[in-house]
Design a protein around this motif. Structure first.
Motif, PDB file in Angstrom:
ATOM      1  N   GLY A  14      81.750 -27.100  30.369  1.00 59.03           N
ATOM      2  CA  GLY A  14      82.782 -28.171  30.519  1.00 59.03           C
ATOM      3  C   GLY A  14      83.806 -28.103  29.197  1.00 59.03           C
ATOM      4  O   GLY A  14      84.766 -29.092  30.077  1.00 59.03           O
ATOM      5  N   TYR A  15      83.726 -27.831  28.650  1.00 58.94           N
ATOM      6  CA  TYR A  15      84.726 -28.438  27.090  1.00 58.94           C
ATOM      7  C   TYR A  15      85.025 -27.126  26.138  1.00 58.94           C
ATOM      8  O   TYR A  15      85.819 -27.191  25.712  1.00 58.94           O
ATOM      9  CB  TYR A  15      83.840 -29.494  25.818  1.00 58.94           C
ATOM     10  N   SER A 131      78.410 -36.421  36.909  1.00 59.01           N
ATOM     11  CA  SER A 131      78.608 -36.015  35.860  1.00 59.01           C
ATOM     12  C   SER A 131      79.705 -35.112  35.012  1.00 59.01           C
ATOM     13  O   SER A 131      80.150 -34.890  34.328  1.00 59.01           O
ATOM     14  CB  SER A 131      77.448 -34.043  35.723  1.00 59.01           C
ATOM     15  N   ALA A 132      80.641 -36.197  35.447  1.00 61.52           N
ATOM     16  CA  ALA A 132      82.288 -36.111  34.900  1.00 61.52           C
ATOM     17  C   ALA A 132      81.875 -37.627  33.399  1.00 61.52           C
ATOM     18  O   ALA A 132      82.852 -37.056  33.182  1.00 61.52           O
ATOM     19  CB  ALA A 132      83.516 -36.623  35.845  1.00 61.52           C
ATOM     20  N   GLN A 226      92.114 -40.016  27.170  1.00 60.55           N
ATOM     21  CA  GLN A 226      91.775 -38.777  26.698  1.00 60.55           C
ATOM     22  C   GLN A 226      90.468 -38.928  28.050  1.00 60.55           C
ATOM     23  O   GLN A 226      89.691 -37.852  27.989  1.00 60.55           O
ATOM     24  CB  GLN A 226      90.921 -39.174  25.857  1.00 60.55           C
ATOM     25  N   TYR A 227      90.521 -40.207  28.430  1.00 57.51           N
ATOM     26  CA  TYR A 227      89.121 -40.631  29.436  1.00 57.51           C
ATOM     27  C   TYR A 227      89.511 -40.048  30.944  1.00 57.51           C
ATOM     28  O   TYR A 227      88.566 -40.144  32.053  1.00 57.51           O
ATOM     29  CB  TYR A 227      88.661 -41.904  29.861  1.00 57.51           C
ATOM     30  N   VAL A 228      90.799 -39.733  31.311  1.00 57.03           N
ATOM     31  CA  VAL A 228      91.087 -38.724  32.092  1.00 57.03           C
ATOM     32  C   VAL A 228      90.804 -37.461  32.781  1.00 57.03           C
ATOM     33  O   VAL A 228      90.508 -36.635  31.664  1.00 57.03           O
ATOM     34  CB  VAL A 228      93.104 -38.625  32.532  1.00 57.03           C
ATOM     35  N   ASN A 229      90.120 -37.133  33.938  1.00 54.13           N
ATOM     36  CA  ASN A 229      89.294 -36.092  33.783  1.00 54.13           C
ATOM     37  C   ASN A 229      89.532 -35.243  34.721  1.00 54.13           C
ATOM     38  O   ASN A 229      91.554 -35.483  35.245  1.00 54.13           O
ATOM     39  CB  ASN A 229      88.169 -36.404  34.760  1.00 54.13           C
ATOM     40  N   ASN A 230      89.704 -34.241  34.354  1.00 53.27           N
ATOM     41  CA  ASN A 230      89.962 -33.194  34.607  1.00 53.27           C
ATOM     42  C   ASN A 230      89.992 -32.452  36.419  1.00 53.27           C
ATOM     43  O   ASN A 230      89.490 -33.007  36.764  1.00 53.27           O
ATOM     44  CB  ASN A 230      90.033 -31.280  34.128  1.00 53.27           C
ATOM     45  N   CYS A 231      91.045 -31.975  36.917  1.00 54.25           N
ATOM     46  CA  CYS A 231      90.986 -31.766  38.745  1.00 54.25           C
ATOM     47  C   CYS A 231      90.315 -31.088  38.629  1.00 54.25           C
ATOM     48  O   CYS A 231      89.907 -29.880  37.741  1.00 54.25           O
ATOM     49  CB  CYS A 231      92.638 -31.117  39.218  1.00 54.25           C
ATOM     50  N   SER A 232      90.067 -30.764  40.072  1.00 55.60           N
ATOM     51  CA  SER A 232      88.630 -30.130  40.658  1.00 55.60           C
ATOM     52  C   SER A 232      89.574 -29.772  42.394  1.00 55.60           C
ATOM     53  O   SER A 232      90.111 -29.861  42.629  1.00 55.60           O
ATOM     54  CB  SER A 232      87.113 -30.748  41.142  1.00 55.60           C
ATOM     55  N   SER A 290      94.263 -34.846  36.289  1.00 53.21           N
ATOM     56  CA  SER A 290      94.867 -34.178  35.606  1.00 53.21           C
ATOM     57  C   SER A 290      94.763 -32.819  35.584  1.00 53.21           C
ATOM     58  O   SER A 290      93.963 -32.195  35.916  1.00 53.21           O
ATOM     59  CB  SER A 290      95.154 -34.483  33.547  1.00 53.21           C
ATOM     60  N   ASN A 291      96.442 -31.987  35.047  1.00 54.20           N
ATOM     61  CA  ASN A 291      95.620 -30.312  34.686  1.00 54.20           C
ATOM     62  C   ASN A 291      95.915 -30.183  33.931  1.00 54.20           C
ATOM     63  O   ASN A 291      96.792 -30.175  33.033  1.00 54.20           O
ATOM     64  CB  ASN A 291      95.884 -29.702  35.734  1.00 54.20           C
TER      65      ASN A 291
END
Length: 297
Positions: A14-15, A131-132, A226-232, A290-291
């Motif tokens: 994940g990171y 879990s994000a 910074q808390y915007v999650n990556n897309c899925s 985001s991506n």
């Protein structure tokens, strides 16, 4: 044991792509660990002028809203004081026309200022992804396509500057196209480094950056990027990152709202900011995605 190992593996996956020591060892083998922009293309969804004007608009509104606490700054800038007094007078006249309340200047929350100025509010909350952890949502209003909707806060590191210890276990390091890194972690060593650099650059009452993104009470309500999650696969990207160098003519009294500071004090260069721009219209209640590895054409 197998379940524990599987959980650790998923957390690592994940990171790991934003983990700087891992990046340093794997750049040659995994090109996509970098945000890649083909030669000759432009990493601009909107123009730098549009970014500048949007930041100027919201920062001026925040400054006027917080006018009563800007006395020390305005005492050093008499011409600036006259300019904002005129803006405040116009605002008070408008508020009297639109309301029966003829009391003194009403102070709004930063979130209310954002809504009144740009027509939307963004807020940190639990992500809709399992879990994000924390995510960012448009909690009020409507955001048109091509709008600056958030900023990525943090300490700005140039190439070869020391960031190894800050990067350990840190999923909030953003890598710009030219190798500049922005550490958006609001905890631990990263938090201490940001505060130290920010206070180092302060000129008397003139603050050159914003520290409030390290707290729950944001002075700049856009500083949640910074808390915007990556897309899925289920949640496609609706925002993208865009790099922006703050010009030298940026109003000094408004720098207190910039959620970035430079690590090295002796390097004279423009402050790098990263903003998030919408790829489509976004309605109230939607989460931002985001991506990290978008190829920008």
């Amino acid at each position: 044991p197998a379940a524990m190992l599987g959980g650790l593996r998923r957390r690592w996956d994940g990171y790991k792509y934003r983990f700087v020591p891992w990046l340093a060892l794997n750049l040659r083998r995994k090109r996509r660990t970098l945000r890649y922009v083909p030669k000759g293309s432009q990493d601009k969804i909107i123009s730098d002028e549009d970014v500048f004007e949007t930041l100027l608009k919201i920062f001026k509104a925040l400054f006027v809203n917080d006018f009563s606490r800007q006395g020390h700054i305005l005492a050093l800038l008499p011409e600036t004081k006259c300019k904002y007094l005129e803006l405040l007078t116009v605002e008070q006249k408008l508020s009297k026309v639109n309301s029966c309340n003829h009391q003194s200047h009403h102070v709004f929350s930063p979130e209310e200022v954002l809504f009144n100025t740009l027509g939307f509010t963004v807020t940190r909350d639990r992500s809709s992804l399992v879990s994000a952890g924390t995510g960012v949502f448009v909690t009020k209003g409507f955001v048109p396509k091509g709008t600056l909707v958030s900023m990525y806060p943090g300490t700005v590191y140039r190439k070869h500057e020391p960031i190894f210890f800050q990067s350990l276990g840190n999923p909030f390091i953003f890598r710009c196209i030219d190798g500049i890194l922005i550490d958006g972690n609001d905890k631990g060593l990263s938090r201490s480094v940001y505060r130290s650099c920010s206070r180092r650059d302060q000129l008397g009452p003139l603050q050159m950056s914003d520290e409030s993104w390290l707290t729950a009470a944001l002075q700049n309500p856009l500083a949640v990027g910074q808390y915007v999650n990556n897309c899925s696969h289920e949640k496609t990207a609706n925002v993208c990152y865009q790099e922006f160098d703050v010009p030298a003519y940026f109003p000094v009294e408004l720098k207190q709202y910039l959620p970035n500071t430079i690590y090295s004090h002796d390097i004279e260069s423009h402050l790098r900011c990263v903003v998030l721009v919408t790829l489509r219209d976004i309605k109230q209640g939607e989460e931002l995605f985001s991506n990290y590895y978008t190829v920008v054409n």
